[in-house]
Design a protein around this motif. Structure first.
Motif, PDB file in Angstrom:
ATOM      1  N   ASN A 126     -22.883  -9.245  -2.301  1.00 26.97           N
ATOM      2  CA  ASN A 126     -21.655  -8.778  -1.663  1.00 26.97           C
ATOM      3  C   ASN A 126     -20.426  -8.951  -2.547  1.00 26.97           C
ATOM      4  OD1 ASN A 126     -23.243  -8.245   0.521  1.00 26.97           O
ATOM      5  ND2 ASN A 126     -22.540  -9.961   1.755  1.00 26.97           N
ATOM      6  N   SER A 127     -20.448  -9.937  -3.429  1.00 29.88           N
ATOM      7  CA  SER A 127     -19.299 -10.157  -4.307  1.00 29.88           C
ATOM      8  C   SER A 127     -19.108  -9.002  -5.282  1.00 29.88           C
ATOM      9  CB  SER A 127     -19.465 -11.471  -5.070  1.00 29.88           C
ATOM     10  OG  SER A 127     -20.620 -11.427  -5.912  1.00 29.88           O
ATOM     11  N   HIS A 128     -20.191  -8.285  -5.596  1.00 29.42           N
ATOM     12  CA  HIS A 128     -20.082  -7.134  -6.496  1.00 29.42           C
ATOM     13  C   HIS A 128     -19.348  -5.974  -5.830  1.00 29.42           C
ATOM     14  CE1 HIS A 128     -23.722  -8.478  -9.160  1.00 29.42           C
ATOM     15  NE2 HIS A 128     -22.652  -9.259  -9.279  1.00 29.42           N
ATOM     16  N   TRP A 129     -19.453  -5.899  -4.515  1.00 31.18           N
ATOM     17  CA  TRP A 129     -18.811  -4.786  -3.802  1.00 31.18           C
ATOM     18  C   TRP A 129     -17.300  -4.831  -3.943  1.00 31.18           C
ATOM     19  CZ3 TRP A 129     -21.770  -4.702   1.558  1.00 31.18           C
ATOM     20  CH2 TRP A 129     -23.133  -4.475   1.301  1.00 31.18           C
ATOM     21  N   TYR A 130     -16.760  -6.024  -4.152  1.00 28.91           N
ATOM     22  CA  TYR A 130     -15.309  -6.161  -4.273  1.00 28.91           C
ATOM     23  C   TYR A 130     -14.777  -5.311  -5.427  1.00 28.91           C
ATOM     24  CZ  TYR A 130     -10.797  -8.298  -5.348  1.00 28.91           C
ATOM     25  OH  TYR A 130      -9.468  -8.490  -5.623  1.00 28.91           O
ATOM     26  N   TYR A 131     -15.532  -5.234  -6.539  1.00 35.91           N
ATOM     27  CA  TYR A 131     -15.075  -4.497  -7.717  1.00 35.91           C
ATOM     28  C   TYR A 131     -15.216  -2.991  -7.559  1.00 35.91           C
ATOM     29  CZ  TYR A 131     -15.321  -9.146  -9.724  1.00 35.91           C
ATOM     30  OH  TYR A 131     -15.145 -10.477  -9.967  1.00 35.91           O
ATOM     31  N   ALA A 132     -15.805  -2.547  -6.458  1.00 36.56           N
ATOM     32  CA  ALA A 132     -15.939  -1.115  -6.199  1.00 36.56           C
ATOM     33  C   ALA A 132     -14.903  -0.612  -5.202  1.00 36.56           C
ATOM     34  CB  ALA A 132     -17.345  -0.808  -5.670  1.00 36.56           C
ATOM     35  N   ARG A 133     -13.934  -1.456  -4.849  1.00 36.23           N
ATOM     36  CA  ARG A 133     -12.913  -1.061  -3.882  1.00 36.23           C
ATOM     37  C   ARG A 133     -11.833  -0.208  -4.538  1.00 36.23           C
ATOM     38  NH1 ARG A 133     -11.977  -6.528  -0.181  1.00 36.23           N
ATOM     39  NH2 ARG A 133     -14.112  -6.641   0.634  1.00 36.23           N
ATOM     40  N   ARG A 134     -11.161   0.536  -3.702  1.00 37.16           N
ATOM     41  CA  ARG A 134     -10.179   1.508  -4.199  1.00 37.16           C
ATOM     42  C   ARG A 134      -9.003   0.832  -4.907  1.00 37.16           C
ATOM     43  NH1 ARG A 134      -8.272   6.734  -3.390  1.00 37.16           N
ATOM     44  NH2 ARG A 134      -6.007   6.929  -3.380  1.00 37.16           N
ATOM     45  N   HIS A 135      -8.515  -0.279  -4.364  1.00 40.69           N
ATOM     46  CA  HIS A 135      -7.341  -0.910  -4.970  1.00 40.69           C
ATOM     47  C   HIS A 135      -7.674  -1.471  -6.358  1.00 40.69           C
ATOM     48  CE1 HIS A 135      -9.281  -4.515  -3.277  1.00 40.69           C
ATOM     49  NE2 HIS A 135      -8.578  -5.217  -4.158  1.00 40.69           N
ATOM     50  N   ILE A 136      -8.932  -1.890  -6.563  1.00 40.60           N
ATOM     51  CA  ILE A 136      -9.346  -2.319  -7.903  1.00 40.60           C
ATOM     52  C   ILE A 136      -9.361  -1.122  -8.847  1.00 40.60           C
ATOM     53  CG2 ILE A 136     -11.230  -3.309  -9.250  1.00 40.60           C
ATOM     54  CD1 ILE A 136      -9.786  -5.331  -7.521  1.00 40.60           C
ATOM     55  N   GLY A 137      -9.834   0.011  -8.330  1.00 44.60           N
ATOM     56  CA  GLY A 137      -9.841   1.224  -9.138  1.00 44.60           C
ATOM     57  C   GLY A 137      -8.438   1.662  -9.539  1.00 44.60           C
ATOM     58  N   ILE A 138      -7.496   1.562  -8.619  1.00 45.68           N
ATOM     59  CA  ILE A 138      -6.107   1.942  -8.926  1.00 45.68           C
ATOM     60  C   ILE A 138      -5.536   1.048 -10.020  1.00 45.68           C
ATOM     61  CG2 ILE A 138      -3.772   2.051  -7.982  1.00 45.68           C
ATOM     62  CD1 ILE A 138      -5.000   2.882  -5.312  1.00 45.68           C
ATOM     63  N   ARG A 139      -5.791  -0.255  -9.935  1.00 48.10           N
ATOM     64  CA  ARG A 139      -5.301  -1.163 -10.976  1.00 48.10           C
ATOM     65  C   ARG A 139      -5.917  -0.827 -12.331  1.00 48.10           C
ATOM     66  NH1 ARG A 139      -5.994  -6.966  -7.805  1.00 48.10           N
ATOM     67  NH2 ARG A 139      -4.532  -6.528  -6.075  1.00 48.10           N
ATOM     68  N   PHE A 140      -7.210  -0.554 -12.325  1.00 50.81           N
ATOM     69  CA  PHE A 140      -7.903  -0.255 -13.574  1.00 50.81           C
ATOM     70  C   PHE A 140      -7.399   1.046 -14.188  1.00 50.81           C
ATOM     71  CE2 PHE A 140     -11.976   0.504 -16.000  1.00 50.81           C
ATOM     72  CZ  PHE A 140     -11.797  -0.589 -16.843  1.00 50.81           C
ATOM     73  N   ILE A 141      -7.117   2.029 -13.349  1.00 52.83           N
ATOM     74  CA  ILE A 141      -6.615   3.316 -13.839  1.00 52.83           C
ATOM     75  C   ILE A 141      -5.242   3.156 -14.487  1.00 52.83           C
ATOM     76  CG2 ILE A 141      -5.721   5.549 -13.035  1.00 52.83           C
ATOM     77  CD1 ILE A 141      -8.084   5.632 -11.103  1.00 52.83           C
TER      78      ILE A 141
END
Length: 344
Positions: A126-141
């Motif tokens: 379940n901890s891996h799912w955190y890195y697939a969230r949208r807000h993480i994607g926005i930060r990475f972009i």
């Protein structure tokens, strides 16, 4: 082979290279441009809004759109139609090469990030799912373009206009790798970062994601059928994209490695003409990286459905307004007629 035969063969190689760029290049550019625009419109739909993976693919398509009009378009105009708008513009050559590299490597990084995100979603942890969230994607972009704009600065200084005897005696804009620093930059940036590495990473994570989906179904049971279908089809899209990127990128990277390894070797004019023809073939094949729309269209019925919605909205935007106004006018006319009859 005498000199006359060699010159005729040389002209044929050069002519073939020019015609390939003119016709095949123009066709590929049109397909890639249309597909990239459709990718942007489709990933903007509500269905894909909550997913970091689709957000990565959306921004990758935006980068592809910029790159197509910076590098492939100028390549077609110069080598296929003998039109060079960069004559005596050395600064433009450096700027164009710099931005073209940044956009293409950013697109590859975002697409690779989408593959890694799908792997996280397919994990039981379940901890891996955190890195697939949208807000993480926005930060990475927000971080990725800044990172590549800084890392890509050497491309600006190494890019220049130099004489190319097989392009109708014109200057071309590229990195000639005349110095050890620029040689190393072309080897790392073109062959590795923009060639071998992205499809290699995508293939690895695509395989791992496929294995997780077939062996670990606990996380799928907790989700609705709709979410499961979207995630599975996004994974299929990315796996096929990884296969296509491998086929498209590896030949271009191999040729660049060969060219760099033989750059200081004496070559005849005929051999250089053959190399130029092979380069054009491999470069056009590399363009197929920007045909991801066709891959997505064939591998996902949800993507096809969203694409049709975009086309309908576009049609209504251009042609539906007048029809709606006419419909409203007819309804108003009917209501007035009914009121008139009631009054009578």
């Amino acid at each position: 082979m005498n000199n006359t035969d060699e010159m005729l063969l040389l002209q044929r190689y050069n002519y073939l290279s020019e015609q390939i760029t003119k016709y095949i290049g123009t066709f590929l550019y049109a397909i890639c441009l249309l597909g990239t625009i459709m990718n942007i419109g489709t990933f903007l739909q509500q269905t894909y809004h909550s997913r970091a993976c689709s957000l990565y693919l959306l921004m990758a398509s935006v980068c592809d759109l910029f790159h197509l009009n910076l590098d492939p378009l100028t390549n077609i105009l110069q080598y296929g139609f003998h039109y060079d708008w960069t004559i005596n513009k050395w600064t433009y050559c450096k700027t164009k090469s710099y931005f073209a590299y940044v956009f293409t490597v950013t697109s590859g990084t975002l697409t690779t990030s989408a593959s890694i995100t799908q792997y996280f979603l397919s994990s039981e942890n379940n901890s891996h799912w955190y890195y697939a969230r949208r807000h993480i994607g926005i930060r990475f972009i927000k971080i990725i373009p800044v990172f590549w704009f800084i890392i890509g600065i050497p491309v600006f200084f190494c890019s220049t206009r130099f004489y190319h005897p097989f392009q109708n005696n014109r200057y071309i804009c590229s990195n000639p790798a005349r110095h050890i620093a620029c040689y190393t930059i072309r080897l790392i940036y073109v062959c590795i970062l923009n060639g071998f590495l992205p499809p290699f990473i995508m293939m690895i994570f695509g395989f791992l994601t496929h294995r997780n989906i077939h062996k670990r179904h606990l996380h799928l049971k907790r989700r609705s059928i709709r979410i499961r279908q979207i995630n599975q089809q996004l994974t299929s899209m990315l796996i096929l994209q990884a296969i296509k990127s491998t086929i498209a990128s590896i030949p271009y990277s191999i040729f660049n490695c060969y060219w760099l390894s033989t750059i200081h070797s004496p070559k005849s004019l005929l051999l250089q003409a053959k190399e130029n023809l092979i380069h054009q073939f491999s470069y056009l094949l590399f363009w197929s990286n920007y045909t991801s729309f066709l891959i997505y269209l064939c591998s996902s019925d949800i993507f096809r459905h969203q694409c049709i919605k975009v086309l309908r909205k576009t049609w209504c935007c251009f042609y539906g307004t007048d029809q709606q106004q006419n419909h409203n006018e007819r309804q108003t006319h009917v209501q007035l007629m009914c009121r008139t009859k009631e009054q009578l």
